[in-house]
Design a protein around this motif. Structure first.
Motif, PDB file in Angstrom:
ATOM      1  N   PHE A 155       0.823  -1.209   0.000  1.00 32.23           N
ATOM      2  CA  PHE A 155       0.000   0.000   0.000  1.00 32.23           C
ATOM      3  C   PHE A 155       0.861   1.265   0.000  1.00 32.23           C
ATOM      4  O   PHE A 155       0.402   2.328  -0.429  1.00 32.23           O
ATOM      5  N   ASP A 156       2.084   1.164   0.506  1.00 32.73           N
ATOM      6  CA  ASP A 156       2.986   2.322   0.522  1.00 32.73           C
ATOM      7  C   ASP A 156       3.734   2.485  -0.789  1.00 32.73           C
ATOM      8  O   ASP A 156       4.525   3.429  -0.947  1.00 32.73           O
ATOM      9  N   HIS A 157       3.503   1.571  -1.711  1.00 31.58           N
ATOM     10  CA  HIS A 157       4.184   1.598  -3.012  1.00 31.58           C
ATOM     11  C   HIS A 157       3.146   1.361  -4.117  1.00 31.58           C
ATOM     12  O   HIS A 157       3.162   0.317  -4.782  1.00 31.58           O
ATOM     13  N   PRO A 158       2.235   2.319  -4.314  1.00 29.65           N
ATOM     14  CA  PRO A 158       1.145   2.131  -5.284  1.00 29.65           C
ATOM     15  C   PRO A 158       1.660   1.879  -6.691  1.00 29.65           C
ATOM     16  O   PRO A 158       2.764   2.319  -7.054  1.00 29.65           O
ATOM     17  N   ALA A 159       0.846   1.190  -7.466  1.00 32.19           N
ATOM     18  CA  ALA A 159       1.182   0.942  -8.873  1.00 32.19           C
ATOM     19  C   ALA A 159       0.249   1.765  -9.761  1.00 32.19           C
ATOM     20  O   ALA A 159       0.490   2.943  -9.978  1.00 32.19           O
ATOM     21  N   HIS A 160      -0.817   1.155 -10.262  1.00 34.41           N
ATOM     22  CA  HIS A 160      -1.736   1.889 -11.139  1.00 34.41           C
ATOM     23  C   HIS A 160      -3.183   1.843 -10.646  1.00 34.41           C
ATOM     24  O   HIS A 160      -4.054   2.468 -11.241  1.00 34.41           O
ATOM     25  N   THR A 161      -3.442   1.094  -9.560  1.00 41.24           N
ATOM     26  CA  THR A 161      -4.806   0.939  -9.055  1.00 41.24           C
ATOM     27  C   THR A 161      -4.904   1.433  -7.618  1.00 41.24           C
ATOM     28  O   THR A 161      -4.100   1.047  -6.770  1.00 41.24           O
ATOM     29  N   TRP A 162      -5.911   2.262  -7.354  1.00 36.19           N
ATOM     30  CA  TRP A 162      -6.172   2.782  -6.020  1.00 36.19           C
ATOM     31  C   TRP A 162      -7.196   1.870  -5.357  1.00 36.19           C
ATOM     32  O   TRP A 162      -8.364   1.851  -5.728  1.00 36.19           O
TER      33      TRP A 162
END
Length: 234
Positions: A155-162
């Motif tokens: 969660f501390d390293h988001p990719a492309h989806t919230w």
């Protein structure tokens, strides 16, 4: 005597078979421990079966690139929500391996070179495990201290989806944002040109930027009643 001997061999075979099956089934659990690894088509699944984590190919038949990531386990069409090695794919998922090493979760490619890591320092703990949670958060935990916060969270390293429960932040001191970045295209999860982040002006708004410079969209102020479901930037 011959009957006893044959029965002994049969018992050894049964025990070995049971051990093999148990070892295989364990990969369907939600945890990667220090004596386990993940490769090929093996996956871990969150406790309630909501999310799965393993190797995926975003363009089967069109690309030989594989990534390690997370997707909805109960959706018929595989929907990727998080990826680790977005910029460094592997070509052979059976020779590549994800495992705990020196207190970190590390992905080794087909040449056994490390290409992605949780990159924690001073974590030589032997009791570190990776756990996939039903909220869509992959965490590293120290089993020797059940009361401690996770050592690392996806969660501390988001990719492309919230994903609900995830927070986007802006560190004013270091001028660093946690942000979502689009895929380059639907077949390539490498970071694209669009990003979603918290407005740096402190206005409690989210903005979509093109090339991290030009504003493309602005949300307007958020309040305590604002709600959303999973949101993907593509």
């Amino acid at each position: 005597m011959e009957i006893i001997k044959n029965n002994s061999w049969l018992m050894l075979f049964v025990l070995f078979t049971c051990f093999s099956l148990k070892s295989h089934v364990s990969f369907g659990a939600d945890t990667i421990s220090a004596n386990q690894s993940l490769s090929g088509d093996q996956t871990i699944v969150s406790k309630g079966g909501v999310f799965a984590f393993g190797f995926f190919n975003p363009a089967p038949g069109k690309s030989s690139n594989y990534y390690i990531g997370m997707w909805y386990n109960k959706v018929s069409e595989r929907t990727i929500v998080w990826g680790a090695n977005r910029e460094q794919p592997v070509s052979d998922r059976f020779s590549s391996v994800l495992r705990i090493s020196d207190g970190n979760l590390i992905l080794f490619n087909e040449s056994q070179l490390p290409i992605w890591s949780t990159n924690l320092t001073a974590t030589s703990r032997r009791s570190v495990v990776a756990v996939l949670l039903d909220e869509g958060n992959l965490v590293l935990r120290d089993l020797s201290n059940n009361l401690s916060e996770p050592l690392w969270r996806s969660f501390d390293h988001p990719a492309h989806t919230w994903i609900p429960g995830m927070k986007l932040t802006f560190n004013k001191r270091n001028i660093v944002s946690q942000l979502l970045t689009s895929w380059k295209n639907k077949e390539n999860p490498a970071p694209g040109l669009f990003s979603l982040e918290l407005a740096p002006d402190g206005s409690n708004q989210n903005v979509i930027l093109w090339n991290r410079s030009e504003q493309y969209w602005r949300s307007g102020p958020w309040d305590d009643n604002a709600k959303f479901s999973a949101w993907s930037l593509k």
